[in-house]
Motif scaffolding. Structure first.
Motif, mmCIF file in Angstrom:
data_model
loop_
_atom_site.group_PDB
_atom_site.id
_atom_site.type_symbol
_atom_site.label_atom_id
_atom_site.label_comp_id
_atom_site.label_asym_id
_atom_site.label_seq_id
_atom_site.Cartn_x
_atom_site.Cartn_y
_atom_site.Cartn_z
ATOM 1 N N ALA A 1 69.043 22.058 8.738
ATOM 2 C CA ALA A 1 68.527 20.876 9.589
ATOM 3 C C ALA A 1 67.629 20.162 8.872
ATOM 4 O O ALA A 1 67.297 19.372 8.543
ATOM 5 C CB ALA A 1 68.872 20.763 10.888
ATOM 6 N N ARG A 2 66.422 21.426 9.080
ATOM 7 C CA ARG A 2 64.381 21.160 8.880
ATOM 8 C C ARG A 2 64.948 20.926 7.311
ATOM 9 O O ARG A 2 63.966 19.354 6.921
ATOM 10 C CB ARG A 2 64.081 22.432 9.075
ATOM 11 C CG ARG A 2 63.387 22.532 10.155
ATOM 12 C CD ARG A 2 62.940 23.930 10.521
ATOM 13 N NE ARG A 2 62.429 23.367 13.068
ATOM 14 C CZ ARG A 2 62.207 24.622 13.013
ATOM 15 N NH1 ARG A 2 61.934 25.672 12.165
ATOM 16 N NH2 ARG A 2 62.088 24.698 14.814
ATOM 17 N N ASP A 3 66.027 21.059 6.429
ATOM 18 C CA ASP A 3 65.875 21.415 4.915
ATOM 19 C C ASP A 3 65.874 20.136 4.456
ATOM 20 O O ASP A 3 65.925 19.537 3.360
ATOM 21 C CB ASP A 3 66.558 22.224 4.379
ATOM 22 C CG ASP A 3 65.187 23.528 4.489
ATOM 23 O OD1 ASP A 3 64.321 24.129 4.584
ATOM 24 O OD2 ASP A 3 66.635 24.535 3.958
ATOM 25 N N ARG A 4 67.361 19.931 5.106
ATOM 26 C CA ARG A 4 68.120 17.998 5.217
ATOM 27 C C ARG A 4 66.837 17.304 5.559
ATOM 28 O O ARG A 4 66.658 15.694 4.846
ATOM 29 C CB ARG A 4 69.223 17.860 6.036
ATOM 30 C CG ARG A 4 70.008 18.603 5.386
ATOM 31 C CD ARG A 4 71.632 18.916 6.346
ATOM 32 N NE ARG A 4 71.844 17.548 7.241
ATOM 33 C CZ ARG A 4 72.837 17.454 7.564
ATOM 34 N NH1 ARG A 4 73.502 18.374 8.025
ATOM 35 N NH2 ARG A 4 73.021 16.251 8.146
ATOM 36 N N ALA A 5 66.014 17.029 6.613
ATOM 37 C CA ALA A 5 64.892 15.898 6.834
ATOM 38 C C ALA A 5 63.817 15.764 6.130
ATOM 39 O O ALA A 5 63.190 15.231 5.237
ATOM 40 C CB ALA A 5 64.134 16.347 8.132
ATOM 41 N N ASP A 6 63.580 17.910 5.018
ATOM 42 C CA ASP A 6 62.277 17.578 4.208
ATOM 43 C C ASP A 6 63.044 16.752 2.965
ATOM 44 O O ASP A 6 62.565 16.142 2.761
ATOM 45 C CB ASP A 6 62.214 19.035 4.274
ATOM 46 C CG ASP A 6 61.247 19.733 4.699
ATOM 47 O OD1 ASP A 6 60.920 19.256 5.617
ATOM 48 O OD2 ASP A 6 61.671 20.599 4.585
ATOM 49 N N ARG A 7 64.717 16.902 2.136
ATOM 50 C CA ARG A 7 64.856 16.462 1.198
ATOM 51 C C ARG A 7 65.207 14.483 1.269
ATOM 52 O O ARG A 7 64.695 13.886 1.149
ATOM 53 C CB ARG A 7 66.754 17.067 0.995
ATOM 54 C CG ARG A 7 66.291 17.733 0.368
ATOM 55 C CD ARG A 7 67.290 18.599 -0.137
ATOM 56 N NE ARG A 7 69.365 18.285 0.822
ATOM 57 C CZ ARG A 7 69.148 19.662 1.620
ATOM 58 N NH1 ARG A 7 68.168 20.863 1.946
ATOM 59 N NH2 ARG A 7 69.393 19.623 2.624
ATOM 60 N N TRP A 8 65.069 14.340 3.225
ATOM 61 C CA TRP A 8 65.617 13.461 3.146
ATOM 62 C C TRP A 8 64.537 12.180 2.624
ATOM 63 O O TRP A 8 64.339 11.485 1.889
ATOM 64 C CB TRP A 8 66.078 12.829 4.736
ATOM 65 C CG TRP A 8 66.397 11.409 5.030
ATOM 66 C CD1 TRP A 8 67.400 10.511 4.766
ATOM 67 C CD2 TRP A 8 65.613 10.067 5.130
ATOM 68 N NE1 TRP A 8 67.780 9.335 5.001
ATOM 69 C CE2 TRP A 8 66.664 9.191 5.453
ATOM 70 C CE3 TRP A 8 64.601 10.640 6.179
ATOM 71 C CZ2 TRP A 8 65.816 7.819 5.880
ATOM 72 C CZ3 TRP A 8 63.816 9.033 6.774
ATOM 73 C CH2 TRP A 8 64.817 7.713 6.983
ATOM 74 N N ILE A 9 62.666 12.545 3.549
ATOM 75 C CA ILE A 9 61.605 12.029 3.669
ATOM 76 C C ILE A 9 61.688 11.872 1.786
ATOM 77 O O ILE A 9 60.636 10.925 0.979
ATOM 78 C CB ILE A 9 60.526 12.932 3.848
ATOM 79 C CG1 ILE A 9 61.050 13.086 5.917
ATOM 80 C CG2 ILE A 9 58.835 12.535 4.105
ATOM 81 C CD1 ILE A 9 59.917 13.994 6.610
ATOM 82 N N GLN A 10 61.925 13.444 1.269
ATOM 83 C CA GLN A 10 61.502 13.547 -0.223
ATOM 84 C C GLN A 10 61.786 12.972 -1.491
ATOM 85 O O GLN A 10 61.806 12.071 -2.251
ATOM 86 C CB GLN A 10 61.908 14.844 -0.997
ATOM 87 C CG GLN A 10 60.003 15.909 -0.266
ATOM 88 C CD GLN A 10 60.953 17.735 -0.823
ATOM 89 O OE1 GLN A 10 62.160 17.483 -1.504
ATOM 90 N NE2 GLN A 10 60.093 18.508 -0.015
ATOM 91 N N GLY A 11 62.909 11.773 -1.055
ATOM 92 C CA GLY A 11 63.952 11.181 -1.363
ATOM 93 C C GLY A 11 63.415 9.329 -1.055
ATOM 94 O O GLY A 11 64.114 9.180 -2.069
ATOM 95 N N LEU A 12 62.691 9.467 -0.657
ATOM 96 C CA LEU A 12 61.887 8.025 -0.124
ATOM 97 C C LEU A 12 61.140 7.832 -1.595
ATOM 98 O O LEU A 12 60.268 7.989 -1.639
ATOM 99 C CB LEU A 12 61.384 7.818 1.881
ATOM 100 C CG LEU A 12 61.714 8.011 2.388
ATOM 101 C CD1 LEU A 12 61.155 9.054 3.665
ATOM 102 C CD2 LEU A 12 63.450 7.981 2.630
#
Length: 195
Positions: free
Chosen positions: A184-195
């Motif tokens: 879940a934390r990795d998905r959150a990190d990837r979501w932010i990086q995708g912005l």
């Protein structure tokens, strides 16, 4: 990051409630927003019709709460949507919630999520919190944890949301493995990086 900072500065015009509630302006807002908040309905309507996103937001607020006009959720939704489609984060949050609840418009959870995600992508942690609640309701605990995690670190931080999200993360952790939390934390990190 630039997008978050610019949106955060513009959103700073509006102080909004944190949770599944619809948001409305508070007393501590900038001069431009303050001008709209005290404008008479005729002047506000004229500014909204001329395309001023802030005026559209405040006119939507007046219709939603029946302040100086007859309460009308359809009008509120229409004005919020006009402001949201111009990128006003507070309006995107309201449009997302109204679509999900079917308030003033037809219920459409998928489109509501899109508006909440737009607001979240601009650093509105209240939108992330609402997305987490949607996932938690569907028992998608990894997704919920991801959004609660994001709501604790988004650019436009509301301290009430941070506190609520931390508590929700703790409660969810009881239902998740350490690997699922890491996911879940990795998905959150990837979501932010995708912005």
């Amino acid at each position: 990051m630039k997008k978050i900072l610019i949106s955060g500065l513009f959103l700073g015009l509006f102080s909004l409630q944190a949770n599944a509630d619809y948001v409305s302006p508070s007393n501590s807002i900038s001069n431009q927003a303050a001008r709209y908040s005290v404008m008479d309905v005729a002047s506000l309507s004229q500014a909204a019709k001329s395309g001023q996103a802030g005026a559209q937001f405040y006119l939507g607020t007046k219709y939603e709460y029946g302040k100086d006009v007859k309460q009308d959720d359809k009008q509120a939704f229409a004005w919020y949507k006009s402001a949201a489609d111009q990128g006003l984060t507070a309006a995107q949050l309201n449009v997302g919630r109204m679509l999900i609840d079917g308030k003033g418009t037809s219920k459409n959870e998928a489109l509501g999520r899109q508006y909440l995600e737009k607001a979240a992508s601009r650093g509105d942690n209240r939108a992330s919190f609402n997305l987490a609640m949607l996932d938690e309701k569907k028992r998608n605990f990894i997704g919920a944890y991801q959004w609660y995690e994001l709501s604790t670190r988004d650019g436009m931080l509301d301290n009430k949301v941070i506190s609520l999200s931390e508590g929700k993360k703790t409660a969810l952790a009881a239902n998740l493995t350490q690997e699922q939390i890491r996911q879940a934390r990795d998905r959150a990190d990837r979501w932010i990086q995708g912005l």
